[in-house]
Design a protein around this motif. Structure first.
Motif, PDB file in Angstrom:
ATOM      1  N   ARG A 288       2.345  -2.004  -8.417  1.00 59.08           N
ATOM      2  CA  ARG A 288       2.150  -3.058  -7.429  1.00 59.08           C
ATOM      3  C   ARG A 288       2.194  -4.440  -8.069  1.00 59.08           C
ATOM      4  NH1 ARG A 288      -2.956  -0.885  -3.725  1.00 59.08           N
ATOM      5  NH2 ARG A 288      -2.084   1.177  -3.231  1.00 59.08           N
TER       6      ARG A 288
ATOM      7  N   ASN B 252       0.802  -1.224   0.000  1.00 54.71           N
ATOM      8  CA  ASN B 252       0.000   0.000   0.000  1.00 54.71           C
ATOM      9  C   ASN B 252       0.835   1.274   0.000  1.00 54.71           C
ATOM     10  OD1 ASN B 252      -2.956  -0.580  -0.001  1.00 54.71           O
ATOM     11  ND2 ASN B 252      -2.389  -1.886   1.728  1.00 54.71           N
ATOM     12  N   LEU B 253       2.143   1.151   0.145  1.00 58.05           N
ATOM     13  CA  LEU B 253       3.017   2.310  -0.015  1.00 58.05           C
ATOM     14  C   LEU B 253       3.198   2.667  -1.485  1.00 58.05           C
ATOM     15  CD1 LEU B 253       5.862   1.464   2.541  1.00 58.05           C
ATOM     16  CD2 LEU B 253       4.058   3.178   2.812  1.00 58.05           C
ATOM     17  N   ILE B 254       2.865   1.718  -2.366  1.00 58.75           N
ATOM     18  CA  ILE B 254       3.042   1.911  -3.807  1.00 58.75           C
ATOM     19  C   ILE B 254       1.756   2.495  -4.372  1.00 58.75           C
ATOM     20  CG2 ILE B 254       3.619   0.779  -5.984  1.00 58.75           C
ATOM     21  CD1 ILE B 254       4.865  -1.484  -4.217  1.00 58.75           C
ATOM     22  N   GLU B 255       1.849   3.657  -4.964  1.00 58.30           N
ATOM     23  CA  GLU B 255       0.654   4.399  -5.366  1.00 58.30           C
ATOM     24  C   GLU B 255      -0.053   3.765  -6.560  1.00 58.30           C
ATOM     25  OE1 GLU B 255      -0.608   8.963  -6.701  1.00 58.30           O
ATOM     26  OE2 GLU B 255       1.462   8.490  -6.129  1.00 58.30           O
ATOM     27  N   TRP B 256       0.689   3.355  -7.578  1.00 58.41           N
ATOM     28  CA  TRP B 256       0.064   2.896  -8.811  1.00 58.41           C
ATOM     29  C   TRP B 256      -0.160   1.396  -8.789  1.00 58.41           C
ATOM     30  CZ3 TRP B 256       3.582   5.949 -12.752  1.00 58.41           C
ATOM     31  CH2 TRP B 256       3.282   7.306 -12.639  1.00 58.41           C
ATOM     32  N   GLU B 257      -1.369   0.989  -9.201  1.00 59.27           N
ATOM     33  CA  GLU B 257      -1.709  -0.427  -9.229  1.00 59.27           C
ATOM     34  C   GLU B 257      -0.795  -1.201 -10.179  1.00 59.27           C
ATOM     35  OE1 GLU B 257      -3.571  -3.719  -7.918  1.00 59.27           O
ATOM     36  OE2 GLU B 257      -3.993  -1.691  -7.209  1.00 59.27           O
TER      37      GLU B 257
END
Length: 211
Positions: A178, A170-175
């Protein structure tokens, strides 16, 4: 009298070089130095849980396999416990299976660039902040052309619910970013195989962590 202090300059960074396999994985490089190579067995024969195989390629910026890579894996057991004294707790109640190392080292095939290791699927792990982390395997990657070892994680596509709540993902903004951390599950000859290709550069570059 004022003493003049001499400060040492920072040592220049260097890549792993062509001899990393001889020093860290001599058996795979054709040198029979040790009876048992350090870190070769991740889970051991007595570990509980689902037996899995993880495999993939390390791919450079133009889409070609990198064929001289060394990877180290670090994981918890099926109960989410690492083979480390701090994870056993003050009363040592959280122990790992007999022979479980939770750590392994592999190199890529010199011809195909493929890498693989066999282990057990890890369980959810309690993070230092008290948040539960989804099942994952930590990877450290070194090779020629990489000045500083790269750290990433392998998550599992069949753990979608746990992945959604994972504090690191969830620290990674873009799906789309991820998705570079998710290994694809398949079956081969009755065995569970997860595919995890690592892209060093480009549009689908794997997420690497600064730790």
């Amino acid at each position: 009298m004022v003493q003049k202090l001499n400060y040492l300059k920072e040592t220049p960074s260097q890549t792993a070089g062509p001899y990393v396999h001889i020093g860290l994985a001599p058996g795979a490089a054709g040198f029979e130095i040790y009876d048992q190579e350090l870190g070769h067995d991740i889970a051991g024969p007595n570990a509980a849980g689902e037996r899995i195989r993880v495999e993939g390629l390390v791919i450079d910026g133009i889409g070609s396999p990198v064929k001289d890579v060394l990877l180290e894996a670090w994981q918890a057991n099926a109960n989410g416990v690492y083979a480390h004294p701090e994870h056993a707790g003050p009363d040592h109640t959280h122990t790992v299976d007999e022979g479980f190392r939770g750590w392994g080292r592999v190199i890529t095939d010199f011809d195909s660039g493929e890498w693989a290791f066999d282990t057990v699927k890890p369980g959810p792990v309690m993070g230092r902040n008290g948040q539960m982390m989804a099942p994952h395997i930590n990877l450290w990657i070194v090779a020629r052309g990489i000045n500083v070892g790269l750290n990433t994680r392998i998550y599992f596509e069949d753990e979608a619910e746990a992945n959604t709540a994972d504090p690191i993902i969830n620290l990674i903004e873009w799906e789309k970013r991820r998705a570079t951390l998710i290994a694809k599950r398949d079956m081969r000859d009755g065995k569970v195989v997860y595919r995890f290709d690592i892209r060093l550069q480009g549009e689908d570059e794997t997420v690497f962590f600064d730790i």
